[in-house]
Design a protein around this motif. Structure first.
Motif, mmCIF file in Angstrom:
data_model
loop_
_atom_site.group_PDB
_atom_site.id
_atom_site.type_symbol
_atom_site.label_atom_id
_atom_site.label_comp_id
_atom_site.label_asym_id
_atom_site.label_seq_id
_atom_site.Cartn_x
_atom_site.Cartn_y
_atom_site.Cartn_z
ATOM 1 N N LYS A 39 91.279 49.583 37.094
ATOM 2 C CA LYS A 39 90.696 48.820 38.200
ATOM 3 C C LYS A 39 90.285 49.763 39.334
ATOM 4 O O LYS A 39 89.272 49.553 39.984
ATOM 5 N N LEU A 42 87.157 51.358 38.309
ATOM 6 C CA LEU A 42 86.083 50.381 38.428
ATOM 7 C C LEU A 42 85.674 50.224 39.886
ATOM 8 O O LEU A 42 84.484 50.178 40.213
ATOM 9 N N HIS A 43 86.686 50.181 40.754
ATOM 10 C CA HIS A 43 86.417 50.007 42.182
ATOM 11 C C HIS A 43 85.509 51.136 42.692
ATOM 12 O O HIS A 43 84.581 50.902 43.442
ATOM 13 N N ASN A 46 82.112 50.247 41.682
ATOM 14 C CA ASN A 46 81.626 48.916 42.079
ATOM 15 C C ASN A 46 81.429 48.758 43.572
ATOM 16 O O ASN A 46 80.759 47.832 44.001
ATOM 17 N N HIS A 47 82.034 49.678 44.386
ATOM 18 C CA HIS A 47 82.086 49.364 45.805
ATOM 19 C C HIS A 47 80.721 49.275 46.467
ATOM 20 O O HIS A 47 80.545 48.553 47.417
ATOM 21 N N ASP A 48 79.705 49.982 45.937
ATOM 22 C CA ASP A 48 78.415 49.886 46.623
ATOM 23 C C ASP A 48 77.333 49.272 45.723
ATOM 24 O O ASP A 48 76.192 49.675 45.761
ATOM 25 N N THR A 49 77.704 48.298 44.910
ATOM 26 C CA THR A 49 76.679 47.684 44.062
ATOM 27 C C THR A 49 76.750 46.155 44.175
ATOM 28 O O THR A 49 77.817 45.599 44.411
ATOM 29 N N ASN A 50 75.600 45.490 44.014
ATOM 30 C CA ASN A 50 75.630 44.019 44.087
ATOM 31 C C ASN A 50 75.831 43.416 42.707
ATOM 32 O O ASN A 50 75.898 42.218 42.568
ATOM 33 N N PRO A 52 78.549 43.969 40.264
ATOM 34 C CA PRO A 52 79.770 44.676 39.879
ATOM 35 C C PRO A 52 80.051 44.568 38.373
ATOM 36 O O PRO A 52 79.747 43.561 37.744
ATOM 37 N N SER A 54 82.535 44.383 35.003
ATOM 38 C CA SER A 54 83.831 43.756 34.703
ATOM 39 C C SER A 54 84.822 44.803 34.207
ATOM 40 O O SER A 54 86.028 44.600 34.207
ATOM 41 N N PRO A 255 76.189 53.074 37.017
ATOM 42 C CA PRO A 255 77.611 52.769 37.253
ATOM 43 C C PRO A 255 78.396 52.683 35.940
ATOM 44 O O PRO A 255 79.523 53.165 35.859
ATOM 45 N N TYR A 259 81.676 54.903 35.093
ATOM 46 C CA TYR A 259 82.937 54.228 34.784
ATOM 47 C C TYR A 259 83.484 54.684 33.425
ATOM 48 O O TYR A 259 84.649 55.058 33.299
#
Ligand SMILES: CC(C)(CO)C(=O)C(=O)O
Length: 438
Positions: A39, A42-43, A46-50, A52, A54, A255, A259
């Motif tokens: 997680k 992933l964070h 994911n933090h700067d994307t619209n 995200p 799974s 991303p 990841y």
């Protein structure tokens, strides 16, 4: 592969020291490397994307490699959601009989993991999420993507000659935001995937290529042995318009690529390290040279890897094959400009590499020897066949590799025709009853 325990890596010499380039050391210091959870990884992406992610990882091809990847991810302190894709009902039934377990035995000790989600495919190419086959009462992850939903990260562990078809079958679920991690032997697969499955460069998924050198053996379905510790070298495939020697900035990676790279390099049993596309290409070519010699020679002579050593005749053939292989590799346009290529891929250096691997795996049967004996397709087109094709493009005649490729094909064809003619029908004495065939 026969059971011989060789704790030494096949390819390790020099790899671990050189691969850990600074730009890949973004995961904290040596002590924090393996502590992060999926997680957290992933964070990070994911933090700067619209849109995200799974974090789910799909694995296709549940032979030794697929089982090893799935099991390794499941041993993480916090395993990511893993879906194994089973392409026929026999495999699914076998997985149900194993109660959803994948087992890897090391030094004779079995380590059993569960918690895998399963998808199977029907004849129309529709994928279905199956009910959990272990003791779980609830699906592992309630946010499971719908059947036929897009796949974010796919690890594909099929043999080279099945990879294109396997990807074609699942291509409707792969988008330009997906990342496919290709784990196979041999060269040339990615080019045919691009040409035949994803011809539009603006709409194709991202890729990670690998060079995998752990020694694995099969005990049963979903039950393997880890026979020798190796490495998993990974590299995102760069833009074909940028020469592989030019470092690409990480911010150009999708991303899902970032990841998956983080996840795999932080999964201890894989011993995964990331390298640049140019670095990976050189490891791929070293492995190719080894496979072009050990695999066909052991398949043609039906012997173990060690038996091709200490024989004058095998040594002559080995040297002659390597002269051609070295000439082709050294002339490849994609390697021009990389310092030290002539030395690294000289016939003598490649010979030492082959001898080293053959003696480290002396009691093993090569994958091609097993493929021939079990009447499976071989990877010869992706080994010596690739050398011949690239040689033709470069004006280098590779008569010996051409001959070896055809000798392997002829051996497989002889087995096929012998078996086709092996049904003892006495055609003269067949009595016709004029009855319709049953
Ligand atoms: C290096 C070698 C020959 C080891 O067995 C191999 O990779 C194979 O069998 O395909």
């Amino acid at each position: 592969m026969q059971s011989t325990f060789r704790p030494r890596s096949l390819w390790r010499t020099g790899i671990l020291g050189t691969c850990f380039r600074s730009r890949f050391q973004v995961y904290g210091g040596p002590n924090t490397r393996f502590i992060s959870t999926w997680k957290e990884e992933l964070h990070e992406v994911n933090h700067d994307t619209n849109a995200p992610l799974s974090g789910r990882v799909h694995i296709l091809g549940m032979g030794n490699l697929g089982c090893f990847f799935a099991h390794s991810l499941a041993t993480r302190r916090s395993p990511p959601p893993i879906t194994i894709c089973l392409h026929n009902d026999y495999l699914y039934q076998a997985f149900v009989r194993k109660r959803g377990q994948i087992s890897v035995s090391t030094h004779g000790l079995d380590d059993v993991r569960t918690g895998f989600d399963v998808e199977t495919v029907d004849e129309e190419g529709r994928w279905y999420t199956m009910p959990p086959v272990d003791n779980r009462t609830l699906p592992f992850n309630s946010e499971s993507p719908p059947d036929n939903g897009p796949i974010e990260c796919l690890i594909i562990c099929t043999k080279a000659h099945h990879t294109e078809l396997a990807i074609k079958d699942i291509s409707h679920r792969l988008t330009k935001d997906s990342t496919i991690c290709l784990v196979h032997n041999g060269m040339g697969v990615l080019d045919s995937i691009n040409q035949n499955v994803f011809p539009d460069p603006n709409n194709r998924p991202h890729y990670i290529q690998t060079v995998f050198s752990h020694g694995l053996g099969r005990n049963d379905s979903f039950k393997i042995s880890h026979l020798g510790v190796g490495t998993t070298i990974l590299s995102p495939v760069g833009d074909p318009n940028i020469p592989p020697t030019t470092p690409e900035a990480d911010h150009t990676w999708a991303p899902s690529t970032k990841y998956l790279l983080r996840l795999l390099t932080l999964t201890p049993p894989l011993v995964a390290v990331a390298d640049t596309p140019a670095g990976l290409l050189q490891y791929q070519l070293e492995k190719l040279a080894v496979n072009c010699v050990i695999n066909p020679l052991t398949a043609l002579s039906d012997c173990t890897n060690g038996e091709i050593l200490y024989s004058f005749s095998f040594t002559r053939v080995m040297r002659l094959l390597l002269f051609e292989i070295s000439a082709v590799i050294c002339a490849l346009p994609e390697l021009q400009g990389i310092p030290g290529i002539e030395d690294r891929f000289s016939p003598e250096r490649l010979r030492r590499l082959v001898v080293n691997i053959a003696s480290n795996t002396a009691k093993n049967h090569s994958s091609m020897q097993q493929d021939i004996n079990q009447r499976r397709l071989t990877e010869i087109e992706y080994f010596n066949g690739w050398i011949v094709r690239r040689g033709e493009e470069l004006g280098i005649k590779c008569a010996l590799n051409y001959m070896i490729k055809h000798l392997v094909a002829a051996k497989a064809a002889t087995h096929r025709s012998r078996e086709a003619g092996a049904i003892p029908l006495d055609l003269d004495n067949i009595i016709s009853t004029n009855e319709p065939p049953i």
